[in-house]
Design a protein around this motif. Structure first.
Motif, PDB file in Angstrom:
ATOM      1  N   PHE A   1       0.849  -1.188   0.000  1.00 18.09           N
ATOM      2  CA  PHE A   1       0.000   0.000   0.000  1.00 18.09           C
ATOM      3  C   PHE A   1       0.882   1.235   0.000  1.00 18.09           C
ATOM      4  CE2 PHE A   1      -2.581  -3.321   1.831  1.00 18.09           C
ATOM      5  CZ  PHE A   1      -3.795  -3.145   1.181  1.00 18.09           C
ATOM      6  N   THR A   2       0.432   2.253  -0.711  1.00 15.98           N
ATOM      7  CA  THR A   2       1.185   3.507  -0.804  1.00 15.98           C
ATOM      8  C   THR A   2       0.246   4.661  -0.475  1.00 15.98           C
ATOM      9  OG1 THR A   2       2.589   2.528  -2.503  1.00 15.98           O
ATOM     10  CG2 THR A   2       2.555   4.929  -2.396  1.00 15.98           C
ATOM     11  N   ALA A   3       0.750   5.611   0.279  1.00 17.08           N
ATOM     12  CA  ALA A   3      -0.060   6.772   0.666  1.00 17.08           C
ATOM     13  C   ALA A   3       0.630   8.051   0.192  1.00 17.08           C
ATOM     14  CB  ALA A   3      -0.238   6.794   2.185  1.00 17.08           C
ATOM     15  N   PRO A   4      -0.089   9.167   0.207  1.00 17.28           N
ATOM     16  CA  PRO A   4       0.575  10.437  -0.128  1.00 17.28           C
ATOM     17  C   PRO A   4       1.657  10.761   0.907  1.00 17.28           C
ATOM     18  CG  PRO A   4      -1.834  10.700  -0.064  1.00 17.28           C
ATOM     19  CD  PRO A   4      -1.521   9.353   0.495  1.00 17.28           C
ATOM     20  N   ALA A   5       2.617  11.601   0.539  1.00 18.70           N
ATOM     21  CA  ALA A   5       3.684  12.001   1.458  1.00 18.70           C
ATOM     22  C   ALA A   5       3.078  12.514   2.762  1.00 18.70           C
ATOM     23  CB  ALA A   5       4.549  13.078   0.816  1.00 18.70           C
ATOM     24  N   HIS A   6       3.725  12.215   3.861  1.00 18.20           N
ATOM     25  CA  HIS A   6       3.332  12.616   5.225  1.00 18.20           C
ATOM     26  C   HIS A   6       2.139  11.835   5.770  1.00 18.20           C
ATOM     27  CE1 HIS A   6       5.904  15.961   4.168  1.00 18.20           C
ATOM     28  NE2 HIS A   6       5.088  16.249   3.177  1.00 18.20           N
ATOM     29  N   GLU A   7       1.567  10.933   4.987  1.00 18.79           N
ATOM     30  CA  GLU A   7       0.388  10.183   5.450  1.00 18.79           C
ATOM     31  C   GLU A   7       0.756   8.761   5.839  1.00 18.79           C
ATOM     32  OE1 GLU A   7      -2.376  11.609   6.081  1.00 18.79           O
ATOM     33  OE2 GLU A   7      -2.026  13.517   5.056  1.00 18.79           O
ATOM     34  N   ASP A   8       1.920   8.581   6.424  1.00 15.42           N
ATOM     35  CA  ASP A   8       2.370   7.245   6.827  1.00 15.42           C
ATOM     36  C   ASP A   8       1.356   6.579   7.760  1.00 15.42           C
ATOM     37  OD1 ASP A   8       4.521   9.116   6.193  1.00 15.42           O
ATOM     38  OD2 ASP A   8       5.911   7.468   6.581  1.00 15.42           O
ATOM     39  N   ALA A   9       0.711   7.361   8.602  1.00 13.75           N
ATOM     40  CA  ALA A   9      -0.236   6.799   9.569  1.00 13.75           C
ATOM     41  C   ALA A   9      -1.339   6.008   8.875  1.00 13.75           C
ATOM     42  CB  ALA A   9      -0.839   7.918  10.416  1.00 13.75           C
ATOM     43  N   ARG A  10      -1.751   6.490   7.702  1.00 12.85           N
ATOM     44  CA  ARG A  10      -2.790   5.812   6.928  1.00 12.85           C
ATOM     45  C   ARG A  10      -2.368   4.376   6.558  1.00 12.85           C
ATOM     46  NH1 ARG A  10      -4.511   9.462   1.916  1.00 12.85           N
ATOM     47  NH2 ARG A  10      -4.900  11.049   3.500  1.00 12.85           N
ATOM     48  N   LEU A  11      -1.071   4.202   6.297  1.00 16.49           N
ATOM     49  CA  LEU A  11      -0.575   2.882   5.912  1.00 16.49           C
ATOM     50  C   LEU A  11      -0.658   1.902   7.073  1.00 16.49           C
ATOM     51  CD1 LEU A  11       2.603   3.852   3.878  1.00 16.49           C
ATOM     52  CD2 LEU A  11       0.328   3.244   3.011  1.00 16.49           C
ATOM     53  N   TYR A  12      -0.378   2.414   8.283  1.00 18.47           N
ATOM     54  CA  TYR A  12      -0.458   1.534   9.445  1.00 18.47           C
ATOM     55  C   TYR A  12      -1.906   1.145   9.696  1.00 18.47           C
ATOM     56  CZ  TYR A  12       4.420   2.583  10.132  1.00 18.47           C
ATOM     57  OH  TYR A  12       5.773   2.670   9.944  1.00 18.47           O
ATOM     58  N   ARG A  13      -2.809   2.059   9.407  1.00 20.90           N
ATOM     59  CA  ARG A  13      -4.224   1.768   9.590  1.00 20.90           C
ATOM     60  C   ARG A  13      -4.677   0.665   8.619  1.00 20.90           C
ATOM     61  NH1 ARG A  13      -8.419   5.257  11.634  1.00 20.90           N
ATOM     62  NH2 ARG A  13     -10.400   4.246  11.191  1.00 20.90           N
ATOM     63  N   VAL A  14      -4.399   0.854   7.332  1.00 24.11           N
ATOM     64  CA  VAL A  14      -4.880  -0.122   6.354  1.00 24.11           C
ATOM     65  C   VAL A  14      -4.131  -1.454   6.505  1.00 24.11           C
ATOM     66  CG1 VAL A  14      -3.474   0.850   4.494  1.00 24.11           C
ATOM     67  CG2 VAL A  14      -5.359  -0.589   3.918  1.00 24.11           C
ATOM     68  N   GLY A  15      -2.839  -1.365   6.798  1.00 23.26           N
ATOM     69  CA  GLY A  15      -2.041  -2.586   6.970  1.00 23.26           C
ATOM     70  C   GLY A  15      -2.579  -3.440   8.102  1.00 23.26           C
ATOM     71  N   ALA A  16      -2.821  -2.798   9.245  1.00 23.37           N
ATOM     72  CA  ALA A  16      -3.314  -3.547  10.409  1.00 23.37           C
ATOM     73  C   ALA A  16      -4.742  -4.031  10.176  1.00 23.37           C
ATOM     74  CB  ALA A  16      -3.244  -2.674  11.659  1.00 23.37           C
ATOM     75  N   GLY A  17      -5.501  -3.275   9.365  1.00 21.55           N
ATOM     76  CA  GLY A  17      -6.871  -3.671   9.080  1.00 21.55           C
ATOM     77  C   GLY A  17      -6.947  -4.927   8.230  1.00 21.55           C
ATOM     78  N   LEU A  18      -6.006  -5.060   7.327  1.00 19.24           N
ATOM     79  CA  LEU A  18      -6.027  -6.208   6.412  1.00 19.24           C
ATOM     80  C   LEU A  18      -5.317  -7.419   7.007  1.00 19.24           C
ATOM     81  CD1 LEU A  18      -6.817  -7.217   3.615  1.00 19.24           C
ATOM     82  CD2 LEU A  18      -4.656  -6.344   2.739  1.00 19.24           C
ATOM     83  N   GLU A  19      -4.344  -7.173   7.833  1.00 19.58           N
ATOM     84  CA  GLU A  19      -3.465  -8.188   8.420  1.00 19.58           C
ATOM     85  C   GLU A  19      -4.256  -9.345   9.061  1.00 19.58           C
ATOM     86  OE1 GLU A  19       0.662  -7.405  10.717  1.00 19.58           O
ATOM     87  OE2 GLU A  19      -1.113  -6.704  11.727  1.00 19.58           O
TER      88      GLU A  19
END
Ligand code: GLN
Length: 457
Positions: free
Chosen positions: A439-457
């Motif tokens: 998953f890739t997010a816009p710059a500075h939106e790293d938090a979004r990646l942790y959200r989607v990653g943990a959601g799918l995990e």
């Protein structure tokens, strides 16, 4: 073990180039005592970590997996090393990599290959194969890597681990041996998304010693990971499938796990859209030119004069040029030499516009493509790598391009500076080996990646 023992595979995996068990134990015991005394401790205090041997550590050798730095001891700690120590995390040792982080299989290490714990005849990915293997083989709960074109995410993908390349500038590069400075990023390699989020919070943040460091607050990453994992945590999230990185040229088992993950996202309430990044087809060409150009400049300092290996010419006069030449001939492996030659050529006056200049233009187009795509979705998704772990030796014979092509899905985000996470998506049916989804997010939106990653995990 010495390097001969290591290449003979005496410890099986060869994830570590150096271990520091005594020092680690000492830190762990101090943490135990502090805890018993009721002292308030950082969240990850006492949790051990492995560090890619491209990051400098005081009191332990740092080699970049190169003969050039064999036995070299850094007189200082990198910023991330300092932060890990301040968080009272025991450092288990330094992990193997492709020489100066150049490669996708850890086979270009001067100190022997690292093996994939899922199948010992397979590559662990690269360049950070050692960190990914340390984590996936349960030799370390957490590891740090560096990602210039995929070196955290692709090893994570092929070993069934989680790997994050943060927004460029999010984690300090001070004390990270430079490969290609405009692309290099430090990041976590872990077994779970929450672990990666917690580690990112420890090592992230502004550092005046790194001129490209972002001056913005760190996180909240762990909180977002925890939220993403709750019921409804992904509801309404708009996920863009990248047309150019879907299906064609990817292994069947990779596509199958990818499509399954998309179905899971849908059932979690995410909205799936298709987006196009037209310039991505030029990304590999641009990456290998820009990266090699920066490599040729960054590696110029290994001259046999200032530090590291010094080799005198076998015969004839001892001049600076001849010492430099003998040192670089002996100290660098083939892949490093290949990239230095390529980069020096691309930067030379007569060819600058044709190669480096054009590559920089492509880089701008890619950045624009991402910006346009993120108007239609919150995160982008693709497989992390086109295949599962291939056999050791399969892509080191003959044409170096064969290995480079495997970086197609990871290099675009480095060129754009945007953050990306690879998480496990299950095992491919045909070979039973791990597949990663990115998953890739816009710059500075790293938090979004942790959200989607943990959601799918
Ligand atoms: N595999 C890529 C390369 O060889 C990426 C390396 C990296 O991210 N350090 O350049």
């Amino acid at each position: 073990l010495d390097s001969a023992d290591r290449s003979a595979g005496k410890d099986g995996l060869n994830a570590f180039l150096h271990t520091s068990a005594q020092q680690a134990l000492q830190v762990a015991e101090e943490v135990d005592r502090a805890r018993a005394a009721g002292e308030e401790l950082p969240e990850l205090a006492g949790v051990p970590i492995a560090i890619k041997d491209l990051i400098v550590t005081k009191g332990q050798p740092t080699t970049a997996a190169s003969r050039m730095l064999e036995g070299w001891m850094s007189p200082y700690d990198g910023t991330v090393t300092q932060k890990v120590r301040a968080a009272r995390m025991p450092i288990l040792g330094k992990t193997n990599l492709d020489e100066f982080a150049m490669g996708s299989s850890t086979e270009h290490s001067a100190f022997g290959v690292t093996r994939n714990p899922w199948a010992l005849d397979r590559i662990p990915g690269g360049s950070g194969g050692g960190s990914a293997v340390a984590v996936s083989a349960f030799q370390a709960p957490l590891a740090l890597g560096t990602d210039t074109g995929g070196s955290i995410r692709q090893p994570a993908a092929v070993t069934g681990s989680v790997g994050v390349k943060p927004t460029y500038g999010s984690i300090s590069r001070y004390g990270v041996i430079a490969m290609a400075s405009s692309l290099d990023q430090v990041g976590p390699c872990t077994r779970t998304v929450l672990d990666a989020a917690l580690l990112h919070e420890v090592v992230g943040g502004y550092d005046p010693k790194d001129s490209t460091s972002l001056n913005e607050p760190v996180g909240p990453y762990a909180a977002q990971a925890r939220e993403g994992a709750t019921e409804g945590g992904l509801k309404g999230l708009r996920v863009g499938i990248i047309k150019e990185l879907n299906g064609d040229g990817f292994q069947a088992g990779v596509n199958a796990r990818f499509n399954e993950s998309i179905d899971l996202l849908k059932s979690a309430g995410a909205e799936i859209v298709e987006v196009s990044l037209p310039s991505v087809k030029e990304a590999l060409g641009a990456y290998y030119l820009i990266m090699s150009s920066e490599v040729s400049s960054n590696l110029a300092k290994y001259d046999g004069v200032r530090f590291g290996l010094r080799k005198l010419p076998e015969e004839g006069p001892v001049t600076i040029e001849r010492v430099m030449s003998a040192t670089r001939a002996a100290g660098f492996g083939d892949e490093a030499k290949r990239r230095i030659i390529l980069g020096t050529y691309a930067l030379s006056a007569g060819y600058y516009d044709a190669y480096y200049g054009s590559a920089q233009k492509v880089r701008t187009l890619i950045q624009r493509d991402y910006a346009a795509a993120f108007e239609k979705c919150d995160v982008l998704v693709s497989p992390t790598a086109p295949t599962t772990a291939y056999k050791l030796g399969e892509k080191t014979e003959g044409d170096p391009m064969a290995m480079y092509l495997g970086d197609i899905a990871t290099v675009p985000t480095n060129l754009a500076g945007v953050p990306s996470i690879s998480i496990p998506a299950g095992l491919a049916d045909e070979d039973g080996l791990p597949v990663g989804i990115q998953f890739t997010a816009p710059a500075h939106e790293d938090a979004r990646l942790y959200r989607v990653g943990a959601g799918l995990e």
